[in-house]
Write a protein that holds these residues in place. Structure first.
Motif, PDB file in Angstrom:
ATOM      1  N   ASP A   1       0.753  -1.681   0.173  1.00  0.00           N
ATOM      2  CA  ASP A   1      -0.007   0.063  -0.311  1.00  0.00           C
ATOM      3  C   ASP A   1       0.874   0.805   0.033  1.00  0.00           C
ATOM      4  O   ASP A   1       1.548   1.619   1.146  1.00  0.00           O
ATOM      5  CB  ASP A   1      -0.751   0.040   1.235  1.00  0.00           C
ATOM      6  CG  ASP A   1      -1.686   1.421   1.036  1.00  0.00           C
ATOM      7  OD1 ASP A   1      -1.361   2.324   1.803  1.00  0.00           O
ATOM      8  OD2 ASP A   1      -3.559   1.118   0.984  1.00  0.00           O
ATOM      9  N   HIS A   2       0.710   2.110  -1.432  1.00  0.00           N
ATOM     10  CA  HIS A   2       1.927   3.172  -1.318  1.00  0.00           C
ATOM     11  C   HIS A   2       1.293   3.998  -0.422  1.00  0.00           C
ATOM     12  O   HIS A   2       2.887   4.511   0.138  1.00  0.00           O
ATOM     13  CB  HIS A   2       1.484   4.055  -2.817  1.00  0.00           C
ATOM     14  CG  HIS A   2       1.711   3.120  -3.585  1.00  0.00           C
ATOM     15  ND1 HIS A   2       2.530   2.106  -4.270  1.00  0.00           N
ATOM     16  CD2 HIS A   2       0.771   3.305  -4.727  1.00  0.00           C
ATOM     17  CE1 HIS A   2       2.259   1.068  -5.405  1.00  0.00           C
ATOM     18  NE2 HIS A   2       1.616   2.099  -5.865  1.00  0.00           N
ATOM     19  N   SER A   3       0.380   4.628   0.252  1.00  0.00           N
ATOM     20  CA  SER A   3       0.207   5.262   1.551  1.00  0.00           C
ATOM     21  C   SER A   3       1.216   5.132   2.601  1.00  0.00           C
ATOM     22  O   SER A   3       1.667   6.023   3.276  1.00  0.00           O
ATOM     23  CB  SER A   3      -1.127   5.656   1.689  1.00  0.00           C
ATOM     24  OG  SER A   3      -2.024   5.035   2.323  1.00  0.00           O
ATOM     25  N   ARG A   4       1.006   3.605   3.227  1.00  0.00           N
ATOM     26  CA  ARG A   4       1.377   2.731   4.161  1.00  0.00           C
ATOM     27  C   ARG A   4       3.108   2.469   4.204  1.00  0.00           C
ATOM     28  O   ARG A   4       3.964   2.321   5.472  1.00  0.00           O
ATOM     29  CB  ARG A   4       0.767   1.560   4.878  1.00  0.00           C
ATOM     30  CG  ARG A   4      -1.308   1.983   5.156  1.00  0.00           C
ATOM     31  CD  ARG A   4      -1.306   0.581   5.460  1.00  0.00           C
ATOM     32  NE  ARG A   4      -0.491   0.153   6.911  1.00  0.00           N
ATOM     33  CZ  ARG A   4      -1.095  -1.144   6.957  1.00  0.00           C
ATOM     34  NH1 ARG A   4      -1.547  -2.782   6.214  1.00  0.00           N
ATOM     35  NH2 ARG A   4      -0.467  -1.608   7.835  1.00  0.00           N
TER      36      ARG A   4
ATOM     37  N   GLY B   1       8.308   7.017   6.797  1.00  0.00           N
ATOM     38  CA  GLY B   1       8.422   8.427   7.070  1.00  0.00           C
ATOM     39  C   GLY B   1       8.433   9.753   6.224  1.00  0.00           C
ATOM     40  O   GLY B   1       9.115  10.711   6.511  1.00  0.00           O
ATOM     41  N   ALA B   2       7.780   9.279   5.044  1.00  0.00           N
ATOM     42  CA  ALA B   2       8.009  10.275   4.369  1.00  0.00           C
ATOM     43  C   ALA B   2       6.448   9.623   3.054  1.00  0.00           C
ATOM     44  O   ALA B   2       6.257   8.960   3.017  1.00  0.00           O
ATOM     45  CB  ALA B   2       9.319   9.838   2.505  1.00  0.00           C
ATOM     46  N   PRO B   3       5.961  11.613   2.543  1.00  0.00           N
ATOM     47  CA  PRO B   3       5.374  11.404   1.804  1.00  0.00           C
ATOM     48  C   PRO B   3       5.184  10.691   0.150  1.00  0.00           C
ATOM     49  O   PRO B   3       6.179  11.124  -0.024  1.00  0.00           O
ATOM     50  CB  PRO B   3       4.945  13.389   1.557  1.00  0.00           C
ATOM     51  CG  PRO B   3       6.236  13.717   2.090  1.00  0.00           C
ATOM     52  CD  PRO B   3       7.185  12.712   2.839  1.00  0.00           C
TER      53      PRO B   3
ATOM     54  N   LEU C   1       7.088  10.024  -4.259  1.00  0.00           N
ATOM     55  CA  LEU C   1       7.666  10.009  -3.403  1.00  0.00           C
ATOM     56  C   LEU C   1       8.208  11.282  -3.243  1.00  0.00           C
ATOM     57  O   LEU C   1       9.131  12.430  -4.067  1.00  0.00           O
ATOM     58  CB  LEU C   1       9.095   8.925  -3.039  1.00  0.00           C
ATOM     59  CG  LEU C   1       8.341   7.979  -2.954  1.00  0.00           C
ATOM     60  CD1 LEU C   1       8.363   7.003  -3.968  1.00  0.00           C
ATOM     61  CD2 LEU C   1       9.820   7.125  -1.979  1.00  0.00           C
ATOM     62  N   GLY C   2       8.225  11.865  -1.971  1.00  0.00           N
ATOM     63  CA  GLY C   2       8.724  13.445  -1.746  1.00  0.00           C
ATOM     64  C   GLY C   2       8.013  14.255  -2.066  1.00  0.00           C
ATOM     65  O   GLY C   2       6.172  13.682  -1.729  1.00  0.00           O
TER      66      GLY C   2
ATOM     67  N   GLY D   1      10.588  15.641  -5.664  1.00  0.00           N
ATOM     68  CA  GLY D   1      10.294  14.197  -5.155  1.00  0.00           C
ATOM     69  C   GLY D   1      10.459  13.617  -6.428  1.00  0.00           C
ATOM     70  O   GLY D   1      10.649  13.971  -7.914  1.00  0.00           O
ATOM     71  N   LEU D   2      10.098  12.195  -6.732  1.00  0.00           N
ATOM     72  CA  LEU D   2      10.506  11.407  -7.388  1.00  0.00           C
ATOM     73  C   LEU D   2       8.847  10.312  -7.721  1.00  0.00           C
ATOM     74  O   LEU D   2       8.840  10.254  -7.072  1.00  0.00           O
ATOM     75  CB  LEU D   2      11.484  10.518  -7.618  1.00  0.00           C
ATOM     76  CG  LEU D   2      12.509   9.483  -6.100  1.00  0.00           C
ATOM     77  CD1 LEU D   2      11.799   8.228  -6.429  1.00  0.00           C
ATOM     78  CD2 LEU D   2      13.376   9.722  -5.669  1.00  0.00           C
ATOM     79  N   GLU D   3       9.709   9.867  -9.174  1.00  0.00           N
ATOM     80  CA  GLU D   3       8.151   8.810  -9.327  1.00  0.00           C
ATOM     81  C   GLU D   3       8.539   7.421  -8.905  1.00  0.00           C
ATOM     82  O   GLU D   3       9.447   6.852 -10.353  1.00  0.00           O
ATOM     83  CB  GLU D   3       7.317   9.155 -10.642  1.00  0.00           C
ATOM     84  CG  GLU D   3       7.007  10.189 -10.359  1.00  0.00           C
ATOM     85  CD  GLU D   3       5.930  10.679 -11.165  1.00  0.00           C
ATOM     86  OE1 GLU D   3       5.936   9.882 -12.523  1.00  0.00           O
ATOM     87  OE2 GLU D   3       5.587  11.806 -11.703  1.00  0.00           O
TER      88      GLU D   3
END
Length: 142
Positions: A25-28, A34-36, A57-58, A63-65
């Motif tokens: 799960d991407h959000s978990r 500890g990053a968005p 991420l970020g 950020g990056l994908e």
């Protein structure tokens, strides 16, 4: 261009399906690191976080994908960086195996090359420390 590897192998007293769900799960996964982290493209499979899904991420321009390129429930997740970044030929692989007493063994490897000379060692150290710190949260989050 130099090549770098991060290799983390840990075992937890948590069932494999719960540990896998935390990473899948991407959000978990973001909470673990500890990053968005936000899913920006759903998979066309049953699990929206599965094969072909894309997460960011970020924050903002730093950020990056990452795109999920292999997704086998309760077994393996592979992903690669698919946006501009200071690294190339990136592959993240997370394998999940049964461990003693119903626990889970997580083997997490990342390989990449630096694009900007002399940055690879710094990126390797930061990723290694961040992931190791996050992985210690598995018993609390899973």
């Amino acid at each position: 261009m130099a090549s770098y590897t991060i290799d983390i192998d840990e075992t937890f007293d948590v069932p494999r399906n719960r540990v896998f769900a935390l990473f899948a799960d991407h959000s978990r996964f973001g909470k673990l690191l500890g990053a968005p982290v936000k899913r920006i493209k759903d998979s066309e499979q049953a699990d929206p976080n599965g094969l072909g899904s894309v997460r960011r991420l970020g924050i903002g321009p730093i950020g990056l994908e990452e795109t999920i390129i292999r997704f086998e429930p309760d077994s393996v997740i592979e992903y690669t960086v698919t946006s501009m970044s200071p690294i190339r030929n990136h592959l993240g692989r997370i394998r999940f195996n049964d461990a003693a007493n119903g626990g889970t063994r997580v083997h997490y490897t990342i390989t990449f090359e630096d694009l900007v000379p002399f940055t690879g060692k710094l990126i390797q150290k930061a990723l290694d420390q961040g992931i190791r710190k996050g992985i210690r949260r598995i018993p609390k989050l899973a």
